[in-house]
Design an enzyme around this catalytic site. Sequence first.
Site, PDB file in Angstrom:
ATOM      1  N   ASP A   1       0.828  -1.202   0.000  1.00  0.00           N
ATOM      2  CA  ASP A   1       0.000   0.000   0.000  1.00  0.00           C
ATOM      3  C   ASP A   1       0.872   1.266   0.000  1.00  0.00           C
ATOM      4  O   ASP A   1       1.975   1.265   0.554  1.00  0.00           O
ATOM      5  CB  ASP A   1      -0.908  -0.021   1.244  1.00  0.00           C
ATOM      6  N   GLY A   2       0.332   2.324  -0.598  1.00  0.00           N
ATOM      7  CA  GLY A   2       1.004   3.625  -0.535  1.00  0.00           C
ATOM      8  C   GLY A   2       1.579   4.116  -1.844  1.00  0.00           C
ATOM      9  O   GLY A   2       2.251   5.163  -1.884  1.00  0.00           O
TER      10      GLY A   2
ATOM     11  N   TRP B   1       2.808   7.969  -2.539  1.00  0.00           N
ATOM     12  CA  TRP B   1       4.222   8.156  -2.911  1.00  0.00           C
ATOM     13  C   TRP B   1       4.301   9.078  -4.130  1.00  0.00           C
ATOM     14  O   TRP B   1       5.127  10.004  -4.180  1.00  0.00           O
ATOM     15  CB  TRP B   1       4.834   6.792  -3.232  1.00  0.00           C
TER      16      TRP B   1
ATOM     17  N   ASN C   1     -10.763  -3.244  -6.001  1.00  0.00           N
ATOM     18  CA  ASN C   1     -10.047  -2.203  -6.757  1.00  0.00           C
ATOM     19  C   ASN C   1     -10.760  -1.803  -8.057  1.00  0.00           C
ATOM     20  O   ASN C   1     -10.436  -0.774  -8.663  1.00  0.00           O
ATOM     21  CB  ASN C   1      -8.607  -2.625  -7.068  1.00  0.00           C
ATOM     22  N   TRP C   2     -11.755  -2.587  -8.486  1.00  0.00           N
ATOM     23  CA  TRP C   2     -12.528  -2.190  -9.680  1.00  0.00           C
ATOM     24  C   TRP C   2     -13.253  -0.879  -9.445  1.00  0.00           C
ATOM     25  O   TRP C   2     -13.667  -0.206 -10.392  1.00  0.00           O
ATOM     26  CB  TRP C   2     -13.560  -3.278 -10.032  1.00  0.00           C
TER      27      TRP C   2
ATOM     28  N   ARG D   1      -0.657   9.037 -10.040  1.00  0.00           N
ATOM     29  CA  ARG D   1      -0.655   7.818  -9.215  1.00  0.00           C
ATOM     30  C   ARG D   1      -0.004   6.645  -9.939  1.00  0.00           C
ATOM     31  O   ARG D   1       0.647   5.795  -9.335  1.00  0.00           O
ATOM     32  CB  ARG D   1      -2.090   7.448  -8.836  1.00  0.00           C
TER      33      ARG D   1
ATOM     34  N   SER E   1      -7.966  -5.630   5.058  1.00  0.00           N
ATOM     35  CA  SER E   1      -8.571  -5.269   3.763  1.00  0.00           C
ATOM     36  C   SER E   1      -8.912  -6.473   2.885  1.00  0.00           C
ATOM     37  O   SER E   1      -8.616  -6.466   1.682  1.00  0.00           O
ATOM     38  CB  SER E   1      -7.667  -4.296   2.996  1.00  0.00           C
TER      39      SER E   1
END
Length: 248
Positions: A17-18, A22, A65-66, A30, A189
Site C-alpha cells: 500500500d502507498g 508516494w 479495486n474495480w 498515481r 482489507s
Amino acid sequence: MKPVSTSIPRHVAIVMDGNGRWANKRFMPRFVGHKQGVDALMRTVKACADRGIEYVTVFAFSSENWKRPEEEVSGLMGLVLVAVSKYLAKLASEGVRIRIVGDREAVSSQVRAAWDETERRTEHNERITLSVAFNYGGRWDVVQACRRAIEAGVPAHELTEARLSEFMALSHAPDPDLFIRTGGEVRISNFLLWQVAYSELHFTDCLWPDFGDAELDAAIATFAARDRRFGGVKTALAPLMADTRSAA
Ligand code: FPP
C-alpha cells in the site's frame, strides 16, 4: 519435514500500500507510484529469496479495486503486461516460480494470457514462489473454495478445515508466517482472511515504493521476536506445529 527456522518466516504475505501517496508527494500521477511499486516488488522478491524465505504472496489487485477510476484500473491492467514483458525472463532465470491467485474470469483475455505464460514459464522453478493475488478477495476465496468442494462431491461431514484448505487459492503454500502491510493503514482489507489466522502482523508507515532491504529486515526482526503459540502454551514444539498445520 524441513527444519524450521524460527527467525526467518517461511511465507511472507504483503499488502503493497502507498503507491498513490508516494506519487502524490512528488506531484506525479498515481500511475507512476504503481510503476515504482513493481520495481519495489522485484527488489523484495530477490531480498526474500536471498534470506531463505520460500513463499511471498502480494496483493496486487483486490476484488474491490474495480471501484477505482477507470483510468487507474486500465493503467494497472496495462502495467501487468509491461511488467511481464520487462521482468518475466529475469524472474524465470532467477528460480522464481510465479502463481497467480484470484478470479481470472473478469480480466481481459490479454491479461489472462500474460498470466498463463508467466505460470507456464516458471512452473519448474523452486527457489522461491511468488504468488500474485490479482482480482482477489479473501471472502471470494472462501466462497470459491466451498463451491469447488461441493462440485468435487465432498460430503458435508468430511468438510474439515484441512479439506477445505485444499480448495483455497493458496493451497500450494503453507499459511503465511508474517503479514506485512505498508502505507500506514492497520487493517487486513479482505486479503488472505482464511490463511492469516495465525500470522504475525507487521504494519509500517513506509510507502510501498520505498520498501527495501532495511524495511524487510525490520519486519523479519519483529517476527523473530514474537512468541508464536498457535493458541497453545509456550513449548519448544510450537514452530513444528505451525509446519504440520499447513505444510505445502
Ligand atoms: C495500493 O496502493 C496498491 C495497489 C492497489 C496496487 C499494487 C500494485 C502494484 C505494486 C503493482 C503490481 C503489479 C504487478 C504487475 C504485479 P494505493 O494505490 O492504494 O496507494 P495509496 O493508498 O497511497 O493511494
